[in-house]
Scaffold this motif. Structure first.
Motif, mmCIF file in Angstrom:
data_model
loop_
_atom_site.group_PDB
_atom_site.id
_atom_site.type_symbol
_atom_site.label_atom_id
_atom_site.label_comp_id
_atom_site.label_asym_id
_atom_site.label_seq_id
_atom_site.Cartn_x
_atom_site.Cartn_y
_atom_site.Cartn_z
ATOM 1 N N CYS A 148 0.829 -1.200 0.000
ATOM 2 C CA CYS A 148 0.000 0.000 0.000
ATOM 3 C C CYS A 148 0.868 1.257 0.000
ATOM 4 O O CYS A 148 1.991 1.264 0.508
ATOM 5 N N HIS A 157 -6.220 -1.398 -7.285
ATOM 6 C CA HIS A 157 -7.217 -1.156 -6.248
ATOM 7 C C HIS A 157 -6.871 0.109 -5.469
ATOM 8 O O HIS A 157 -5.719 0.377 -5.173
ATOM 9 N N SER A 158 -7.890 0.886 -5.146
ATOM 10 C CA SER A 158 -7.696 2.076 -4.320
ATOM 11 C C SER A 158 -8.892 2.226 -3.407
ATOM 12 O O SER A 158 -9.894 1.529 -3.545
ATOM 13 N N THR A 169 -12.027 2.739 -5.330
ATOM 14 C CA THR A 169 -12.441 1.780 -6.351
ATOM 15 C C THR A 169 -13.909 1.417 -6.226
ATOM 16 O O THR A 169 -14.635 1.322 -7.195
ATOM 17 N N LEU A 187 -2.588 -1.643 -3.229
ATOM 18 C CA LEU A 187 -3.576 -0.672 -2.769
ATOM 19 C C LEU A 187 -2.994 0.727 -2.873
ATOM 20 O O LEU A 187 -1.976 1.028 -2.255
ATOM 21 N N GLU A 188 -3.635 1.569 -3.678
ATOM 22 C CA GLU A 188 -3.216 2.965 -3.764
ATOM 23 C C GLU A 188 -3.915 3.757 -2.672
ATOM 24 O O GLU A 188 -5.136 3.819 -2.623
ATOM 25 N N SER A 189 -3.121 4.335 -1.793
ATOM 26 C CA SER A 189 -3.677 5.069 -0.666
ATOM 27 C C SER A 189 -2.707 6.150 -0.238
ATOM 28 O O SER A 189 -1.510 5.907 -0.108
#
Length: 300
Positions: free
Chosen positions: A82, A144-145, A148, A181-183
């Motif tokens: 992430c 995925h973010s 999403t 995970l884009e965060s």
């Protein structure tokens, strides 16, 4: 003609490419660089090395030492990567594949969510994991973010079911599987969507951050083409690292490309890269990364 080591390497790459079937929501990647070439923090690199070590030890643990009895359903190396975009998550995953001698099967998560029915989604998810297992590939669940599933922290019931199915299949996968995970902030919202009994099945949660001063300096040095003509024959990489504070790796690459393009369009006797080109390109890239509202706030 003689067969060289490079011929053998190229043959292995083609064999790995051919081993993976293609779907409309995935791609195959043959890694070319290992952990030594990954620009991440020392703590992240330690996590990556531990993942490699555990996966290499799996044959002994489950083949000779009897862990296949007590942990039969948790043989794999499962991880959540992430962090913000452009900070090295994909490169790190490729490096893992390189160290393990495995290709990557990269699945586009949003396109999985975009299928017509939940029933077909369930079938596709299971087929993806089955194919990756048969082909001995590192499976990457990408794209995925926190936005999403509907944005603003909201998710439909079907999206939550699919997310939990993915995590459940991850914990059962007898190999390496990584969810990207884009965060830009806390993972609490994301983790709250996963059943608590499944979270413990994720053996690694690796948080990637923006590169620090030393990492930025090393990256600037790495991405400079050796053949590019430079004014006075030298570049102040320390200054570039300081001026690109808060940049990700993509932004630094964009700035270099922008500076080089400006230099390439000059008259031939002035066609070389200068520090001024680079510092102006860094400023332009920083401005390009800000929204109109951000610039308005700073100006008032």
């Amino acid at each position: 003609p003689l067969i060289t080591q490079q011929d053998i390497i190229e043959g292995c790459k083609k064999q790995m490419r051919g081993a993976l079937q293609m779907n409309d929501f995935d791609e195959r990647v043959v890694p070319t660089e290992g952990l030594d070439n990954v620009m991440v923090s020392e703590s992240v690199k330690d996590h990556l090395q531990e993942m490699v070590d555990i996966e290499k030890a799996r044959g002994v643990l489950f083949g000779l030492w009897g862990f296949d009895g007590s942990m039969r359903d948790r043989q794999g190396t499962t991880a959540l990567f992430c962090g913000p975009p452009g900070v090295g998550k994909s490169r790190a995953a490729e490096a893992l594949g390189f160290e393990l001698g495995k290709p990557l099967k990269v699945v586009d998560f949003p396109q999985l969510l975009g299928k017509q029915s939940m029933k077909s989604n369930l079938t596709i998810v299971r087929e993806v994991f089955k194919e990756a297992r048969l082909m001995n590939a590192v499976l990457i669940l990408d794209g995925h973010s926190l936005q999403t599933e509907g944005g603003e922290g909201k998710a439909s019931i079907d999206d939550l079911r699919l997310l939990n199915l993915l995590v459940k299949e991850m914990t059962r996968f007898p190999g390496v599987v990584i969810m990207m995970l884009e965060s830009n902030g806390s993972m609490d919202v994301f983790l709250s969507r996963i059943d608590k009994s499944l979270i413990t099945g994720l053996k690694f949660v690796v948080e990637f951050g923006f590169p620090n001063l030393q990492s930025r300096k090393l990256f600037w040095k790495k991405i400079f083409p050796k053949s590019i003509p430079i004014s006075d024959g030298k570049i102040n990489f320390s200054l570039l690292a300081k001026s690109s504070d808060g940049f990700n790796f993509v932004q630094m690459g964009n700035a270099l490309y922008r500076a080089a393009a400006s230099a390439a369009l000059r008259q031939e006797n002035k066609r070389f890269l200068t520090m001024l080109d680079l510092t102006e390109a860094v400023k332009a890239e920083r401005k390009r990364g800000e929204s109109a509202i951000d610039r308005w706030v700073k100006a008032t």
